[in-house]
Motif scaffolding. Structure first.
Motif, PDB file in Angstrom:
ATOM      1  N   ALA A  82      -4.950  -8.566  -2.040  1.00 59.38           N
ATOM      2  CA  ALA A  82      -6.376  -8.804  -1.803  1.00 59.38           C
ATOM      3  C   ALA A  82      -6.729  -8.752  -0.327  1.00 59.38           C
ATOM      4  O   ALA A  82      -7.834  -8.339   0.038  1.00 59.38           O
ATOM      5  N   THR A  83      -5.793  -9.150   0.526  1.00 55.57           N
ATOM      6  CA  THR A  83      -6.063  -9.181   1.969  1.00 55.57           C
ATOM      7  C   THR A  83      -5.401  -8.019   2.721  1.00 55.57           C
ATOM      8  O   THR A  83      -5.572  -7.905   3.924  1.00 55.57           O
ATOM      9  N   ASN A  84      -4.632  -7.197   1.979  1.00 54.19           N
ATOM     10  CA  ASN A  84      -3.860  -6.100   2.566  1.00 54.19           C
ATOM     11  C   ASN A  84      -3.017  -6.589   3.740  1.00 54.19           C
ATOM     12  O   ASN A  84      -2.943  -5.977   4.798  1.00 54.19           O
ATOM     13  N   ARG A  85      -2.362  -7.689   3.518  1.00 55.85           N
ATOM     14  CA  ARG A  85      -1.477  -8.291   4.529  1.00 55.85           C
ATOM     15  C   ARG A  85      -0.129  -8.538   3.907  1.00 55.85           C
ATOM     16  O   ARG A  85      -0.069  -9.287   2.937  1.00 55.85           O
ATOM     17  N   PRO A  86       0.922  -7.949   4.330  1.00 59.49           N
ATOM     18  CA  PRO A  86       1.000  -7.058   5.485  1.00 59.49           C
ATOM     19  C   PRO A  86       0.263  -5.737   5.241  1.00 59.49           C
ATOM     20  O   PRO A  86       0.130  -5.294   4.099  1.00 59.49           O
ATOM     21  N   VAL A  87      -0.196  -5.178   6.332  1.00 62.85           N
ATOM     22  CA  VAL A  87      -0.970  -3.939   6.256  1.00 62.85           C
ATOM     23  C   VAL A  87      -0.159  -2.879   5.514  1.00 62.85           C
ATOM     24  O   VAL A  87       1.008  -2.649   5.816  1.00 62.85           O
ATOM     25  N   GLY A  88      -0.795  -2.292   4.518  1.00 61.79           N
ATOM     26  CA  GLY A  88      -0.157  -1.260   3.718  1.00 61.79           C
ATOM     27  C   GLY A  88       0.241  -1.721   2.332  1.00 61.79           C
ATOM     28  O   GLY A  88       0.519  -0.910   1.452  1.00 61.79           O
ATOM     29  N   ILE A  89       0.254  -3.028   2.110  1.00 63.15           N
ATOM     30  CA  ILE A  89       0.702  -3.522   0.812  1.00 63.15           C
ATOM     31  C   ILE A  89      -0.306  -3.215  -0.292  1.00 63.15           C
ATOM     32  O   ILE A  89       0.088  -3.009  -1.439  1.00 63.15           O
ATOM     33  N   LEU A  90      -1.580  -3.133   0.021  1.00 66.92           N
ATOM     34  CA  LEU A  90      -2.578  -2.842  -1.010  1.00 66.92           C
ATOM     35  C   LEU A  90      -2.304  -1.490  -1.650  1.00 66.92           C
ATOM     36  O   LEU A  90      -2.310  -1.368  -2.885  1.00 66.92           O
ATOM     37  N   ALA A  91      -2.052  -0.477  -0.853  1.00 68.01           N
ATOM     38  CA  ALA A  91      -1.768   0.865  -1.397  1.00 68.01           C
ATOM     39  C   ALA A  91      -0.495   0.841  -2.240  1.00 68.01           C
ATOM     40  O   ALA A  91      -0.441   1.462  -3.311  1.00 68.01           O
ATOM     41  N   LEU A  92       0.523   0.117  -1.785  1.00 68.69           N
ATOM     42  CA  LEU A  92       1.763   0.004  -2.557  1.00 68.69           C
ATOM     43  C   LEU A  92       1.517  -0.736  -3.869  1.00 68.69           C
ATOM     44  O   LEU A  92       2.022  -0.338  -4.919  1.00 68.69           O
ATOM     45  N   TYR A  93       0.745  -1.800  -3.806  1.00 65.94           N
ATOM     46  CA  TYR A  93       0.415  -2.574  -5.005  1.00 65.94           C
ATOM     47  C   TYR A  93      -0.315  -1.689  -6.011  1.00 65.94           C
ATOM     48  O   TYR A  93       0.018  -1.674  -7.207  1.00 65.94           O
ATOM     49  N   GLN A  94      -1.297  -0.946  -5.541  1.00 65.10           N
ATOM     50  CA  GLN A  94      -2.057  -0.072  -6.441  1.00 65.10           C
ATOM     51  C   GLN A  94      -1.157   0.996  -7.056  1.00 65.10           C
ATOM     52  O   GLN A  94      -1.251   1.281  -8.253  1.00 65.10           O
ATOM     53  N   HIS A  95      -0.285   1.575  -6.255  1.00 68.75           N
ATOM     54  CA  HIS A  95       0.644   2.592  -6.761  1.00 68.75           C
ATOM     55  C   HIS A  95       1.568   1.994  -7.826  1.00 68.75           C
ATOM     56  O   HIS A  95       1.761   2.589  -8.891  1.00 68.75           O
ATOM     57  N   LEU A  96       2.133   0.841  -7.530  1.00 65.09           N
ATOM     58  CA  LEU A  96       3.087   0.226  -8.456  1.00 65.09           C
ATOM     59  C   LEU A  96       2.419  -0.283  -9.735  1.00 65.09           C
ATOM     60  O   LEU A  96       3.002  -0.179 -10.820  1.00 65.09           O
TER      61      LEU A  96
END
Length: 139
Positions: A82-96
Motif C-alpha cells: 500500500a505504501t510501496n515501501r521498500p520502493v518497488g515492492i508494489l510492482a512485485l506484489y502486483q506481479h506475484l
C-alpha cells in the motif's frame, strides 16, 4: 502500536475478530485484521478463546506455526504494498498476486520477509531492503 506487549496485540486480534463477527463497527486496523482472519479459517476457533490465544506459546521446533506471526506478516506485506515501501515492492506484489493469487503470493512473500527480519534481528541491523527485494524477485 503495542510495543513489546504480545498479550495486548493478541487480544486486539481476538477483539477485532469478535467485533467483525458481531457486525460491530471496525476501525481501519480492525478491518484489516478481520480480513486476514477471515482468509484463515484454521485460526477462527483460536480467536474465539481470548485467554487460550493470549497465553499459548507456539513451538516452531515442534512444528507449530504462530498464527499471530503469520497473520502479522500478511498485514506487513499488505502495508508495504500500500505504501510501496521498500520502493518497488508494489510492482512485485502486483506481479506475484497475478501469478499466484493474493493469499498464495503473500505466503511466498512472507518467507522472504521473515528471513529479512530474522537476519536483521540476528545481526542487530535494519532489514536489508535490497536483499529482501531480490528474494521477492526470485519468486
Amino acid at each position: 502500536m503495542f510495543g513489546n506487549d504480545r498479550d495486548a496485540m493478541r487480544r486486539y486480534y481476538c477483539q477485532s475478530w469478535q467485533k467483525f463477527q458481531l457486525k460491530h463497527p471496525l476501525d481501519a486496523l480492525e478491518q484489516q485484521i478481520a480480513q486476514v482472519v477471515a482468509e484463515h479459517p484454521e485460526y477462527h476457533h483460536l480467536l474465539t478463546n481470548d485467554e487460550r490465544a493470549v497465553q499459548h506459546t507456539y513451538q516452531p521446533e515442534q512444528g507449530q506455526t504462530n498464527p499471530f506471526l503469520h497473520m502479522g506478516l500478511h498485514l506487513g506485506i499488505r502495508e508495504q504494498a500500500a505504501t510501496n515501501r521498500p520502493v518497488g515492492i508494489l510492482a512485485l506484489y502486483q506481479h506475484l498476486t497475478h501469478k499466484f493469487g493474493t493469499l498464495e503470493a503473500e505466503h511466498h512473500m512472507m518467507e522472504c520477509l521473515a528471513e529479512s527480519l530474522w537476519l536483521a534481528q540476528r545481526n542487530n541491523t535494519a532489514p536489508d531492503e535490497i536483499k529482501y527485494l531480490e528474494c521477492l524477485k526470485k519468486l
